[in-house]
Write a protein that holds these residues in place. Structure first.
Motif, PDB file in Angstrom:
ATOM      1  N   TYR A 178      86.408  34.596  45.996  1.00  0.00           N
ATOM      2  CA  TYR A 178      85.757  34.804  44.700  1.00  0.00           C
ATOM      3  C   TYR A 178      84.320  34.302  44.724  1.00  0.00           C
ATOM      4  N   THR A 179      84.114  33.101  45.247  1.00  0.00           N
ATOM      5  CA  THR A 179      82.757  32.546  45.286  1.00  0.00           C
ATOM      6  C   THR A 179      81.833  33.420  46.118  1.00  0.00           C
ATOM      7  N   THR A 180      82.321  33.866  47.270  1.00  0.00           N
ATOM      8  CA  THR A 180      81.512  34.746  48.121  1.00  0.00           C
ATOM      9  C   THR A 180      81.163  36.032  47.393  1.00  0.00           C
ATOM     10  N   ALA A 181      82.149  36.615  46.710  1.00  0.00           N
ATOM     11  CA  ALA A 181      81.930  37.872  45.995  1.00  0.00           C
ATOM     12  C   ALA A 181      80.870  37.721  44.910  1.00  0.00           C
ATOM     13  N   GLN A 182      80.847  36.572  44.240  1.00  0.00           N
ATOM     14  CA  GLN A 182      79.852  36.361  43.195  1.00  0.00           C
ATOM     15  C   GLN A 182      78.451  36.202  43.784  1.00  0.00           C
ATOM     16  N   LEU A 183      78.352  35.496  44.896  1.00  0.00           N
ATOM     17  CA  LEU A 183      77.050  35.347  45.550  1.00  0.00           C
ATOM     18  C   LEU A 183      76.520  36.709  46.005  1.00  0.00           C
ATOM     19  N   VAL A 184      77.400  37.529  46.549  1.00  0.00           N
ATOM     20  CA  VAL A 184      77.012  38.876  46.981  1.00  0.00           C
ATOM     21  C   VAL A 184      76.568  39.705  45.770  1.00  0.00           C
ATOM     22  N   ALA A 185      77.298  39.582  44.668  1.00  0.00           N
ATOM     23  CA  ALA A 185      76.954  40.340  43.457  1.00  0.00           C
ATOM     24  C   ALA A 185      75.603  39.900  42.901  1.00  0.00           C
ATOM     25  N   PHE A 186      75.343  38.601  42.931  1.00  0.00           N
ATOM     26  CA  PHE A 186      74.037  38.108  42.476  1.00  0.00           C
ATOM     27  C   PHE A 186      72.918  38.668  43.369  1.00  0.00           C
ATOM     28  N   LYS A 187      73.172  38.679  44.669  1.00  0.00           N
ATOM     29  CA  LYS A 187      72.166  39.155  45.621  1.00  0.00           C
ATOM     30  C   LYS A 187      71.882  40.639  45.446  1.00  0.00           C
ATOM     31  N   ALA A 188      72.925  41.407  45.178  1.00  0.00           N
ATOM     32  CA  ALA A 188      72.783  42.860  45.051  1.00  0.00           C
ATOM     33  C   ALA A 188      72.415  43.296  43.639  1.00  0.00           C
TER      34      ALA A 188
END
Length: 220
Positions: A178-188
């Motif tokens: 979940y944490t990784t997915a949120q960081l990726v979403a913020f980046k994209a």
């Protein structure tokens, strides 16, 4: 005599009208929501069949302790932050097919009640899983990445990941995925409700995101 008192009478009249206006505005102002964590618990655990609203627990687990890595643990999260997210799921700032649908079905009172309930629950601890990246994750969390101008995560989220009430969420013990997915979403720019996090995530590599997410999962 009338001319002498006319300015006073006029001022008194204006003041009375102003007070009247304030009273009228107060009459039409929305009533403050009385938060009821017990009602929040009922809605979280049972949902509302009449409205087609499923139990939040079906995805986020009993007492907010999700056992599904893609779904966040919500137990012990700050109530103000949780409420903010439920509101933002109804806006373009944070769109997610499932959560946006259900958040729009909740009243303001229900959003507050659920948030209050979850804030009182105890999070079950997580654990870091990748021994090869634990030191990298620890370094990023505690000291940041100086050469990329990435600040220490701890500067906002605290040494143990408990967050800063009303400003930064609790992230300690959260699922790695979940944490990784949120960081990726913020980046994209898929998640747009924190310009600060979007800027930081944009400076991080995928490996750095995964390393810090794994380290965060083990924080207590």
């Amino acid at each position: 005599m009338n001319r002498a008192f006319s300015p006073f009478v006029k001022s008194l009249f204006v003041a009375m009208m102003a007070v009247s206006g304030l009273a009228t505005a107060a009459e039409h102002a929305p009533a403050a929501v009385k938060v009821d964590a017990a009602k929040g618990a009922t809605l979280y655990n049972d949902g509302d069949n009449a409205r087609g609203l499923p139990a939040c627990a079906s995805c986020h687990g009993a007492s907010g302790n999700s056992t599904i890595a893609a779904n966040p643990k919500l137990a012990g999260q700050n109530a103000v932050y949780l409420h903010k997210q439920l509101v933002e799921f109804t806006t373009p700032q944070r769109q997610q097919p499932v959560m946006s649908t259900y958040a729009k079905m909740l009243t303001e009172e229900e959003k507050q009640n659920i948030s209050a309930y979850l804030a009182t629950q105890t999070q079950k601890p997580g654990a870091a899983k990748n021994k090869d990246t634990i030191e990298l994750g620890k370094k990023i969390y505690r000291a940041g990445i100086a050469e990329k101008n990435v600040p220490a995560c701890a500067s906002c989220h605290g040494p143990a990941g408990n967050g800063m009430p009303t400003r930064y969420p609790r992230i300690g013990g959260q699922h790695q995925d979940y944490t990784t997915a949120q960081l990726v979403a913020f980046k994209a720019n898929g998640r747009k409700n924190s310009a600060e996090m979007s800027t930081i995530a944009a400076r991080m590599s995928d490996d750095e995101m995964k390393a810090v997410a794994d380290y965060v999962a083990g924080l207590k």
